[in-house]
Design a protein around this motif. Structure first.
Motif, mmCIF file in Angstrom:
data_model
loop_
_atom_site.group_PDB
_atom_site.id
_atom_site.type_symbol
_atom_site.label_atom_id
_atom_site.label_comp_id
_atom_site.label_asym_id
_atom_site.label_seq_id
_atom_site.Cartn_x
_atom_site.Cartn_y
_atom_site.Cartn_z
ATOM 1 N N ASP A 246 35.815 14.171 15.376
ATOM 2 C CA ASP A 246 36.454 14.432 16.659
ATOM 3 C C ASP A 246 35.435 14.313 17.786
ATOM 4 O OD1 ASP A 246 38.862 14.841 15.489
ATOM 5 O OD2 ASP A 246 38.828 17.029 15.632
ATOM 6 N N PRO B 279 35.456 14.214 22.602
ATOM 7 C CA PRO B 279 36.247 14.526 23.804
ATOM 8 C C PRO B 279 37.468 13.630 23.984
ATOM 9 C CG PRO B 279 34.120 13.529 24.367
ATOM 10 C CD PRO B 279 34.060 13.890 22.932
ATOM 11 N N ARG C 217 40.101 14.714 21.379
ATOM 12 C CA ARG C 217 40.684 16.019 21.745
ATOM 13 C C ARG C 217 41.668 15.876 22.902
ATOM 14 N NH1 ARG C 217 35.376 17.838 20.373
ATOM 15 N NH2 ARG C 217 34.670 17.645 22.533
ATOM 16 N N LYS C 218 41.353 15.018 23.856
ATOM 17 C CA LYS C 218 42.251 14.802 24.995
ATOM 18 C C LYS C 218 43.593 14.246 24.525
ATOM 19 C CE LYS C 218 42.473 12.275 29.398
ATOM 20 N NZ LYS C 218 41.739 11.347 30.304
ATOM 21 N N ARG D 203 44.903 14.595 21.520
ATOM 22 C CA ARG D 203 45.595 15.626 20.737
ATOM 23 C C ARG D 203 46.197 16.703 21.638
ATOM 24 N NH1 ARG D 203 41.507 16.075 15.601
ATOM 25 N NH2 ARG D 203 42.555 14.501 14.319
ATOM 26 N N GLU D 204 45.492 17.074 22.683
ATOM 27 C CA GLU D 204 46.035 18.071 23.611
ATOM 28 C C GLU D 204 47.289 17.546 24.302
ATOM 29 O OE1 GLU D 204 42.792 18.927 26.183
ATOM 30 O OE2 GLU D 204 41.659 20.044 24.661
ATOM 31 N N ASP E 267 33.672 8.213 20.648
ATOM 32 C CA ASP E 267 34.382 8.876 19.551
ATOM 33 C C ASP E 267 35.702 8.192 19.239
ATOM 34 O OD1 ASP E 267 35.212 9.894 22.132
ATOM 35 O OD2 ASP E 267 36.371 11.420 21.080
#
Length: 349
Positions: free
Chosen positions: A77, A79, A82-83, A85-86, A302
């Motif tokens: 994972d 940034p 994560r963006k 997924r959020e 990533d």
């Protein structure tokens, strides 16, 4: 959508039901645009996004030896992951006009204007499944050829999966995955044309390309006397006749008799020849070797590494790999004889 000119259409081009049928197709395309990125005519924030101006962030070019070499595959994972997924959705810049690559099938889900499908769309869904666990967790945004890079730079999309050739110039503007398809430039023209390929037979002929495309770059380097530039290219007065925002617009121009030939990727041209049996690929084969990659914003390491991780699994399985299944479903008829995807290349540093 480009403006139609008043020149009379040539006979014999019938794959879309002639000029009238193509005009209807254009109207449908306009009505189905997915979450348009730009306000006005091909611009971001009032700035032209034409050929040579797709990037608004100047980047100092470093020595480029092997642009197809990408970051090593990783499922870690970061940034960018994560963006996504959020948000719960992957936002993908795609085409909706390239037959068998990214296009609206009007026979499926007609009440919603058709279903978006094709080889590139399959890959987008594989990326969404890996990151979000759901191949349907995608927001598709249709983007013109000449806005692919700007869409990433302006954070309008997470990825561009749109028959985008990896090259050194673009590698200073976006980050590419490993190659997922090999293609090359070729000439598309009416079957009865005197044009024989990418050669002297183009002299004096009107040739159409998409703005910001490698086809335009090829003609800029060696045109064989072809007429391929509009008088006001790269300005607000651009006529969009010989250089157009979307590659499919070139087929429209060809069917209207406003150009004599198109130079584009053979992979796209094969789909257009399938749409219109009165046109064909000219020459013995492509005159360049190019590789398509998934593009992400420069620095989204990533995400690029994760896409490369997806592509590792996508290639595996030989004739039963997801890649080969997608190839057989969409491309094998127009591009026969392909036995597998290009091998990945990774950077050592």
């Amino acid at each position: 959508m480009t403006r139609a000119r008043g020149r009379a259409a040539r006979g014999g081009l019938r794959g879309w039901g002639g000029v009238t049928g193509m005009a209807v197709a254009c109207a449908v395309t306009a009505s189905l645009t997915l979450l348009p990125l730009a306000h006005g005519d091909g611009t971001f924030g009032g700035h032209s996004a034409g050929h040579g101006t797709t990037s608004t962030v100047p980047t100092e070019a470093e020595e480029c030896v092997d642009p197809e070499a990408s970051l090593p595959a990783s499922d870690a994972d970061g940034p960018s992951i994560r963006k996504i997924r959020e948000r719960g959705k992957l936002i993908a810049g795609v085409d909706q006009n390239s037959f068998q690559w990214g296009y609206r099938n009007p026979h499926r889900n007609p009440e919603a204007g058709g279903t978006l499908e094709g080889f590139d769309i399959d890959l987008v869904r594989a990326i969404a499944k890996d990151i979000l666990g759901d191949p349907q967790a995608v927001i598709f945004r249709a983007i013109p050829t000449n806005q692919r890079i700007a869409a990433l730079e302006h954070d309008k999309v997470d990825v561009v999966v749109r028959t985008m050739t990896i090259n050194c110039r673009r590698a200073t503007q976006v980050s590419f995955s490993t190659a997922y398809f090999q293609a090359g430039q070729q000439v598309l023209a009416p079957k009865g044309s005197t044009i024989s390929g990418y050669d002297e037979s183009l002299k004096g002929k009107r040739v159409c390309t998409a703005e910001g495309s490698t086809a335009y770059d090829a003609l800029d380097e060696q045109s064989f006397g072809a007429v391929y530039k509009d008088e006001h290219d790269e300005t607000e007065l651009d006529e969009d006749l010989l250089t157009v925002p979307n590659q499919l617009d070139c087929l429209v121009r060809l069917q209207l008799g406003e150009v004599d030939a198109v130079v584009t990727d053979n992979a796209l041209a094969a789909g257009q020849a399938a749409q219109d049996p009165a046109v064909e690929l000219k020459g013995a084969g492509p005159f360049t070797t190019e590789y398509y990659g998934v593009a992400a914003k420069l620095g989204a390491d990533d995400l690029v590494a994760r896409i490369n991780h997806v592509l590792v699994a996508y290639r595996q399985g030989g004739d039963n790999s997801p890649w080969m299944k997608s190839y057989r479903a969409w491309l094998s008829e127009g591009l026969p004889g392909i036995t597998g995807p290009p091998a990945p290349k990774y950077r050592s540093n």
